[in-house]
Design a protein around this motif. Structure first.
Motif, PDB file in Angstrom:
ATOM      1  N   UNK A   8       0.836  -1.206   0.000  1.00  8.08           N
ATOM      2  CA  UNK A   8       0.000   0.000   0.000  1.00  8.08           C
ATOM      3  C   UNK A   8       0.867   1.251   0.000  1.00  8.08           C
ATOM      4  N   UNK A   9       0.383   2.258  -0.647  1.00  7.35           N
ATOM      5  CA  UNK A   9       1.124   3.515  -0.707  1.00  7.35           C
ATOM      6  C   UNK A   9       1.236   4.089   0.701  1.00  7.35           C
ATOM      7  N   UNK A  10       2.385   4.657   0.995  1.00  3.09           N
ATOM      8  CA  UNK A  10       2.580   5.271   2.306  1.00  3.09           C
ATOM      9  C   UNK A  10       1.679   6.482   2.420  1.00  3.09           C
ATOM     10  N   UNK A  11       1.093   6.584   3.578  1.00  6.02           N
ATOM     11  CA  UNK A  11       0.256   7.755   3.789  1.00  6.02           C
ATOM     12  C   UNK A  11       1.138   8.887   4.291  1.00  6.02           C
ATOM     13  N   UNK A  12       1.027   9.984   3.636  1.00  7.40           N
ATOM     14  CA  UNK A  12       1.797  11.142   4.072  1.00  7.40           C
ATOM     15  C   UNK A  12       0.888  12.039   4.888  1.00  7.40           C
ATOM     16  N   UNK A  13       1.477  12.696   5.827  1.00  8.16           N
ATOM     17  CA  UNK A  13       0.693  13.618   6.635  1.00  8.16           C
ATOM     18  C   UNK A  13       0.295  14.799   5.776  1.00  8.16           C
ATOM     19  N   UNK A  14      -0.951  15.161   5.901  1.00  9.86           N
ATOM     20  CA  UNK A  14      -1.406  16.313   5.143  1.00  9.86           C
ATOM     21  C   UNK A  14      -0.877  17.578   5.817  1.00  9.86           C
ATOM     22  N   UNK A  15      -0.566  18.575   5.041  1.00  7.83           N
ATOM     23  CA  UNK A  15      -0.078  19.812   5.652  1.00  7.83           C
ATOM     24  C   UNK A  15      -1.161  20.403   6.547  1.00  7.83           C
ATOM     25  N   UNK A  16      -0.759  21.052   7.622  1.00  6.77           N
ATOM     26  CA  UNK A  16      -1.760  21.599   8.542  1.00  6.77           C
ATOM     27  C   UNK A  16      -2.628  22.651   7.858  1.00  6.77           C
ATOM     28  N   UNK A  17      -3.884  22.603   8.168  1.00  6.84           N
ATOM     29  CA  UNK A  17      -4.833  23.552   7.610  1.00  6.84           C
ATOM     30  C   UNK A  17      -4.558  24.927   8.212  1.00  6.84           C
ATOM     31  N   UNK A  18      -4.323  25.944   7.408  1.00 11.26           N
ATOM     32  CA  UNK A  18      -4.016  27.274   7.963  1.00 11.26           C
ATOM     33  C   UNK A  18      -5.150  27.810   8.839  1.00 11.26           C
ATOM     34  N   UNK A  19      -6.381  27.516   8.468  1.00  5.91           N
ATOM     35  CA  UNK A  19      -7.520  27.981   9.270  1.00  5.91           C
ATOM     36  C   UNK A  19      -7.522  27.298  10.634  1.00  5.91           C
ATOM     37  N   UNK A  20      -7.271  25.993  10.648  1.00  4.77           N
ATOM     38  CA  UNK A  20      -7.251  25.256  11.911  1.00  4.77           C
ATOM     39  C   UNK A  20      -6.119  25.753  12.805  1.00  4.77           C
ATOM     40  N   UNK A  21      -4.970  26.027  12.210  1.00  5.53           N
ATOM     41  CA  UNK A  21      -3.837  26.533  12.990  1.00  5.53           C
ATOM     42  C   UNK A  21      -4.157  27.912  13.559  1.00  5.53           C
ATOM     43  N   UNK A  22      -4.805  28.743  12.770  1.00  2.00           N
ATOM     44  CA  UNK A  22      -5.181  30.080  13.228  1.00  2.00           C
ATOM     45  C   UNK A  22      -6.205  30.002  14.366  1.00  2.00           C
ATOM     46  N   UNK A  23      -7.186  29.118  14.232  1.00  2.00           N
ATOM     47  CA  UNK A  23      -8.184  28.954  15.279  1.00  2.00           C
ATOM     48  C   UNK A  23      -7.570  28.393  16.552  1.00  2.00           C
ATOM     49  N   UNK A  24      -6.637  27.465  16.402  1.00  2.00           N
ATOM     50  CA  UNK A  24      -5.963  26.881  17.566  1.00  2.00           C
ATOM     51  C   UNK A  24      -5.179  27.952  18.320  1.00  2.00           C
TER      52      UNK A  24
END
Length: 60
Positions: A8-24
């Motif tokens: 199976x293809x390796x799952x790569x981490x998706x880049x962090x969502x800028x909106x989620x980072x801003x809300x956090x």
């Protein structure tokens, strides 16, 4: 023929969502500000060993 299954293809981490980072970051700042306000209220109204002063003007 061999029964070779493809890996199976390796799952790569998706880049962090800028909106989620801003809300956090906003949530973290809001919590810190509210904690500081609560500490200021608690420290301002009462001192260790002394009861909180009642500010009710009708309570005499």
């Amino acid at each position: 023929m061999s029964d070779h299954k493809p890996k199976p293809a390796r799952t790569t981490k998706t880049p962090p969502d800028p909106r989620a980072a801003r809300l956090k970051a906003a949530l973290k700042a809001n919590i810190a500000r509210r904690k500081a306000q609560a500490r200021a209220r608690d420290g301002h109204n009462s001192q260790p060993g002394h009861p909180a002063q009642d500010t009710d003007q009708y309570n005499e």
